[in-house]
Design a protein around this motif. Structure first.
Motif, PDB file in Angstrom:
ATOM      1  N   THR A 166      65.239   6.934  43.840  1.00 24.01           N
ATOM      2  CA  THR A 166      64.853   8.020  44.746  1.00 24.01           C
ATOM      3  C   THR A 166      63.377   8.409  44.660  1.00 24.01           C
ATOM      4  OG1 THR A 166      65.601   9.517  43.003  1.00 24.01           O
ATOM      5  CG2 THR A 166      67.139   9.120  44.786  1.00 24.01           C
ATOM      6  N   GLN A 171      54.943  10.156  45.146  1.00 21.20           N
ATOM      7  CA  GLN A 171      55.056   9.569  43.808  1.00 21.20           C
ATOM      8  C   GLN A 171      54.811   8.063  43.865  1.00 21.20           C
ATOM      9  OE1 GLN A 171      59.098  10.905  43.086  1.00 21.20           O
ATOM     10  NE2 GLN A 171      58.377  12.624  41.838  1.00 21.20           N
ATOM     11  N   LYS A 193      55.619  14.180  37.018  1.00 18.67           N
ATOM     12  CA  LYS A 193      54.449  13.497  36.417  1.00 18.67           C
ATOM     13  C   LYS A 193      54.894  12.494  35.339  1.00 18.67           C
ATOM     14  CE  LYS A 193      52.483  17.329  35.144  1.00 18.67           C
ATOM     15  NZ  LYS A 193      53.510  18.244  35.658  1.00 18.67           N
ATOM     16  N   ALA A 195      57.890  11.161  34.922  1.00 18.34           N
ATOM     17  CA  ALA A 195      58.662  10.089  35.560  1.00 18.34           C
ATOM     18  C   ALA A 195      57.710   9.092  36.215  1.00 18.34           C
ATOM     19  CB  ALA A 195      59.619  10.689  36.587  1.00 18.34           C
ATOM     20  N   ARG A 588      62.283  19.615  39.681  1.00 19.13           N
ATOM     21  CA  ARG A 588      63.110  20.236  38.651  1.00 19.13           C
ATOM     22  C   ARG A 588      63.440  21.687  38.966  1.00 19.13           C
ATOM     23  NH1 ARG A 588      59.614  20.923  34.236  1.00 19.13           N
ATOM     24  NH2 ARG A 588      60.033  18.792  33.585  1.00 19.13           N
ATOM     25  N   GLU A 698      63.494  19.297  29.750  1.00 16.86           N
ATOM     26  CA  GLU A 698      64.203  20.147  30.703  1.00 16.86           C
ATOM     27  C   GLU A 698      65.661  20.285  30.317  1.00 16.86           C
ATOM     28  OE1 GLU A 698      63.509  18.111  34.361  1.00 16.86           O
ATOM     29  OE2 GLU A 698      65.230  16.797  34.119  1.00 16.86           O
ATOM     30  N   ARG A 727      61.374  25.184  32.563  1.00 15.27           N
ATOM     31  CA  ARG A 727      62.121  24.070  31.944  1.00 15.27           C
ATOM     32  C   ARG A 727      63.515  23.894  32.533  1.00 15.27           C
ATOM     33  NH1 ARG A 727      58.709  21.051  31.005  1.00 15.27           N
ATOM     34  NH2 ARG A 727      57.480  22.531  32.163  1.00 15.27           N
TER      35      ARG A 727
HETATM   36  N1  LIG Z   1      61.884  11.186  42.941  1.00 15.70           N
HETATM   37  C1  LIG Z   1      62.723  11.734  42.068  1.00 15.70           C
HETATM   38  N2  LIG Z   1      64.033  11.466  42.113  1.00 15.70           N
HETATM   39  C2  LIG Z   1      64.903  12.027  41.247  1.00 15.70           C
HETATM   40  N3  LIG Z   1      64.533  12.854  40.259  1.00 15.70           N
HETATM   41  C3  LIG Z   1      63.224  13.131  40.157  1.00 15.70           C
HETATM   42  C4  LIG Z   1      62.253  12.609  41.054  1.00 15.70           C
HETATM   43  N4  LIG Z   1      61.042  13.064  40.678  1.00 15.70           N
HETATM   44  C5  LIG Z   1      61.244  13.850  39.614  1.00 15.70           C
HETATM   45  N5  LIG Z   1      62.546  13.898  39.304  1.00 15.70           N
HETATM   46  C6  LIG Z   1      63.164  14.626  38.207  1.00 15.70           C
HETATM   47  O1  LIG Z   1      62.541  15.884  38.092  1.00 15.70           O
HETATM   48  C7  LIG Z   1      62.466  16.252  36.727  1.00 15.70           C
HETATM   49  C8  LIG Z   1      61.053  16.600  36.367  1.00 15.70           C
HETATM   50  O2  LIG Z   1      60.284  15.425  36.266  1.00 15.70           O
HETATM   51  P1  LIG Z   1      59.176  15.249  35.158  1.00 15.70           P
HETATM   52  O3  LIG Z   1      59.674  15.675  33.832  1.00 15.70           O
HETATM   53  O4  LIG Z   1      58.622  13.894  35.308  1.00 15.70           O
HETATM   54  O5  LIG Z   1      58.135  16.340  35.666  1.00 15.70           O
HETATM   55  P2  LIG Z   1      56.735  16.741  35.078  1.00 15.70           P
HETATM   56  O6  LIG Z   1      55.828  16.883  36.227  1.00 15.70           O
HETATM   57  O7  LIG Z   1      56.344  15.800  34.009  1.00 15.70           O
HETATM   58  O8  LIG Z   1      57.051  18.168  34.471  1.00 15.70           O
HETATM   59  P3  LIG Z   1      56.297  19.025  33.356  1.00 15.70           P
HETATM   60  O9  LIG Z   1      54.860  19.132  33.726  1.00 15.70           O
HETATM   61  O10 LIG Z   1      56.981  20.334  33.469  1.00 15.70           O
HETATM   62  O11 LIG Z   1      56.550  18.352  32.077  1.00 15.70           O
HETATM   63  C9  LIG Z   1      63.041  15.095  35.933  1.00 15.70           C
HETATM   64  O12 LIG Z   1      64.400  15.318  35.681  1.00 15.70           O
HETATM   65  C10 LIG Z   1      62.900  13.934  36.878  1.00 15.70           C
HETATM   66  O13 LIG Z   1      63.856  12.936  36.616  1.00 15.70           O
END
Ligand SMILES: Nc1ncnc2c1ncn2[C@@H]1O[C@H](COP(=O)(O)OP(=O)(O)OP(=O)(O)O)[C@@H](O)[C@H]1O
Length: 749
Positions: A166, A171, A193, A195, A588, A698, A727
């Motif tokens: 997805t 992204q 980020k 992911a 999230r 999270e 979170r």
């Molecule tokens: N395209 C996507 N499809 C499904 N789930 C997604 C998608 N993009 C992000 N997510 C989900 O959203 C959640 C947040 O993603 P992630 O931890 O990579 O965010 P982050 O930007 O690193 O957050 P933070 O800065 O708070 O650490 C994760 O559970 C991730 O799997």
């Protein structure tokens, strides 16, 4: 059919691995080739195992009648004309699966998301990319909406999963961005980020395999808990060639886990520490206050301060690292001492020229060089130092600190002051690296490194044997015990490790981990906003080609030495030659929770905007104020309530640093299953942790404890609270004693 092919491929690779492991002997070159083969088939067996779940997750029906299946790896039909049965998600032809929209269909008529459980299809979602047929949902920018929401609403497991099914268009752009140059990915909490960084690693290794397989990819994450959290994403993406490290692991031979005050870490992270360390090195290049007497064969030689000072000056002018300059210093001093000896034994009684010839002088110098007394004086004047000795020696002495760091205040120097035992902190690692640069190679730790390498080889060999054992054909396991010898019966991890004693045969990641001067093909840093200027110096040394992906959020910076601006951070290394991609949608954090976090963000900096939430849950965050006396009891009750609410999911309890021990004890006394502590197991249903530990993680439900205290505990306390509040994927609660800071969206104030 696809799984049949996958089974064939796995069986084939396992057979070849067993065969390669059974062979022994041969020339050095043959052994080397064989180990290469073992590494290749080991990786293949691992990959085929890792893609078992959700092997095929999509289908593209094109306008021209073609149909492509999209999956975690590419599979070809070996029986016929090698037609592609399954297209790797990273292949260019798979890209429309992530980018095509009704407005810009890119030749796609219909996109199908396929859900499977084990090997059975459990659901299908079709999107017809035709503007006239498309439903208008107001969320047309999302691709595969139904599959996306199913993924976002699923219970958390304590381990991050991949998002290949997805990936969203913004992204995808980041994941497939060019390999060269520095790419900064700025995005608010939950925008994907982490992911995206992991999927980019997998994409780059697939697309630039040749370039990256020899130099490797380094991925730096904030702490061990976080690395455990993301550890399954890359193997599940069929990529194993990435070295995962925390900033505390970046100096070979040191695992820096010791804690220290945030203020101390901040001082250690300042760029001025470069000059402090250089001065600390100079301080170890001594000039004696008085002439030094050296007794050589009952004769006493005198080494006066001026000779030492002149020798030191000349050697410093050579501009070599300290340890590498030592032979030059030896030459200078031995020369001066040899002159003294010559004057005594070769003086012409008639007042003529010295009677000794050059050959005699050379002999005197050779003898002096072997004199223990002379060596002891040389060691004292210009000691060969390891980085550990230099840095520990600096912290351990008020005098050395005062000489090397006159610009620091007395109070700041006291914060650095530490006895030389008790281990290293993550903020020491960049200083050790800087010290290593200033000192030059010192091979005395070669033995330690050799032992570490051997340990790694044994661990690697154990891994290979596990894989070989795990992939033995089921039929074989059914045979009568004892009749068939397996590879593990024939070969122990020790023997296998012996076979690859030569560093050439280690994996790229293993060799890179043991080598401080390794230049990685690509460096990825997650939570990059936390790194200090000194840590950036270290990372830039590991990436001379400046091929880097830096993901982070300057609004979430918790470390006092961390970044508040990407431009300021990167300017010393790449000036303004870096590119920025922004992620704007939070996957999230639901809208109800983001509204609370937005209030805190506005207090950090009113010009910052929070990411847009992709969904609402209809569940408002709760805010409970209780009396001090009943605090622990109320917290335990809240944990029970939230655990019941999330069912299969996970609850995170985020507490101020100063309360983690007390509350951890109180909660686990009633609920022993709650995971606490530095190495808390994230797969537990409830985890109690500090903001620093929760960074990047999270949970389905989060209880934030004493938000005002989180804010008060650090000058960057508001950033910490912002992290804590973002979170949760479903539910948020706040438990506090005082009235304290109020946030409009919590219905208070
Ligand atoms: N395209 C996507 N499809 C499904 N789930 C997604 C998608 N993009 C992000 N997510 C989900 O959203 C959640 C947040 O993603 P992630 O931890 O990579 O965010 P982050 O930007 O690193 O957050 P933070 O800065 O708070 O650490 C994760 O559970 C991730 O799997």
């Amino acid at each position: 059919m696809l799984y049949g092919r996958l089974d064939d491929l796995r069986e084939q690779a396992a057979d070849r691995l067993s065969e390669a492991l059974r062979n022994s002997g041969g020339t050095q070159q043959e052994r080397s080739q064989r180990e290469g083969t073992v590494a290749m088939y080991t990786e293949q067996v691992e990959q085929f195992g890792a893609v078992e779940n959700g092997l095929c997750f999509g289908r593209l029906d094109l306008d021209n009648g073609e149909r492509h299946y999209i999956g975690r790896i590419g599979i070809f039909d070996h029986s016929g004309d090698y037609a592609p049965l399954l297209m790797d998600w990273r292949a260019p032809a798979a890209r429309p699966f992530y980018l095509a929209t009704a407005a810009a269909p890119q030749g796609v008529r219909c996109r199908r998301h396929i859900r499977t459980r084990h090997r059975t299809v459990t659901g299908l979602d079709d999107e017809v990319l035709d503007l006239t047929l498309a439903r208008h949902t107001g969320r047309e920018e999302l691709t595969g909406e139904a599959a996306l929401f199913a993924a976002l609403n699923a219970s958390r497991t304590g381990r991050m999963g991949d998002i290949v099914e997805t990936i969203q268009a913004e992204q995808d752009r980041v994941i497939r961005s060019d390999l060269a140059g520095v790419l900064v990915v700025q995005g608010g909490p939950g925008t994907g980020k982490t992911a995206v960084a992991l999927h980019r690693a997998a994409y780059l290794l697939y697309t630039h395999r040749q370039a990256l397989s020899t130099r490797g990819v380094l991925l730096v994450g904030p702490n061990e808990t976080f690395l455990r959290y993301i550890s399954q994403v890359l193997p599940a993406l069929a990529e194993t060639g990435v070295l995962l490290c925390t900033p505390g692991d970046l100096f070979p031979g040191v695992t820096a886990r010791r804690a220290e005050p945030a203020e101390t870490a901040e001082i250690k992270g300042r760029p001025e520490m470069v000059e402090v360390l250089a001065a600390a090195v100079r301080d170890r290049q001594r000039v004696p206050d008085e002439p030094v007497e050296i007794v050589v064969e009952r004769d006493t030689l005198l080494l006066d301060p001026q000779t030492c000072a002149e020798a030191r000056e000349r050697v410093r002018r050579a501009d070599k690292p300290h340890n590498l300059a030592r032979p030059l210093f030896d030459l200078e001093i031995i020369h001066a001492l040899a002159q003294q000896v010559a004057e005594r034994i070769g003086a012409d009684p008639l007042g003529g020229e010295n009677l000794l010839e050059e050959a005699d002088l050379a002999e005197i110098r050779r003898e002096l060089r072997e004199e223990p007394e002379v060596l002891a004086v040389l060691d004292w004047l210009w000691p060969v130092l390891s980085p550990q000795q230099l840095v520990a020696g600096l912290y351990a002495s008020d005098d050395r600190l005062a000489t090397a760091a006159p610009e620091l205040t007395e109070e700041e120097r006291q914060l650095l002051r530490r006895e030389p035992w008790g281990g290293w902190t993550p903020a020491d690692v960049p200083l050790l690296d800087e010290a290593a640069e200033l000192l030059g190679a010192d091979n005395r730790d070669g033995q330690v490194r050799a032992e570490q390498l051997r340990q790694q080889q044994i661990e690697y060999a154990e891994g290979v044997l596990d894989i070989a054992e795990g992939s033995r054909s089921i039929d074989l396991e059914d045979e009568e015990e004892g009749e068939i010898l397996s590879v593990t019966d024939l070969l122990g991890a020790d023997t296998l490790a012996d076979r690859q004693e030569d560093g050439e045969r280690l994996t790229t990641a293993q060799r890179a981990a043991a080598d401080r001067t390794w230049a990685f093909g690509h460096v990825i840093v997650d939570e990059a906003q936390e790194l200090s200027p000194m840590a950036w110096r270290l990372l830039m040394r590991r990436s001379p080609s400046r091929s880097m992906t830096l993901v982070g959020d300057v609004a979430q910076t918790g470390a006092l030495a961390g970044a508040s601006s990407w431009q300021q951070t990167l300017e010393p290394y790449v000036d303004d030659r870096w590119r920025l991609e922004e992620l704007t949608v939070s996957y999230r954090t639901p809208a109800e929770i983001m509204a609370v976090a937005a209030d805190v963000l506005a207090e950090i900096d009113p010009s910052l905007t929070p990411p847009r939430s992709v969904r609402n849950t209809g569940v408002e965050p709760w805010d409970l104020r209780v009396e001090q006396a009943e605090f622990a009891g109320q917290l335990i009750a809240a944990v029970r309530r939230e655990a019941a609410q999330v069912g299969e999911g996970r609850v995170g309890v985020i507490v101020p640093d100063g309360l983690v021990d007390d509350l951890g004890r109180a909660v686990t006394a009633e609920l022993p299953e709650v995971a606490v502590g530095e190495h808390a197991e994230l797969t537990s249903q409830v985890v109690l942790l500090t903001v620093a530990q929760a960074k990047g993680l999270e949970f389905d439900s989060v209880v934030v404890v004493e938000p005002d205290r989180i804010v008060a505990e650090s000058p960057r306390g508001r950033n910490d609270l912002y992290v804590a509040l973002t979170r949760a994927t479903q539910r948020l609660g706040v438990l506090r004693t005082g009235l304290g800071v109020r946030y409009a969206s919590l219905g208070v104030g």
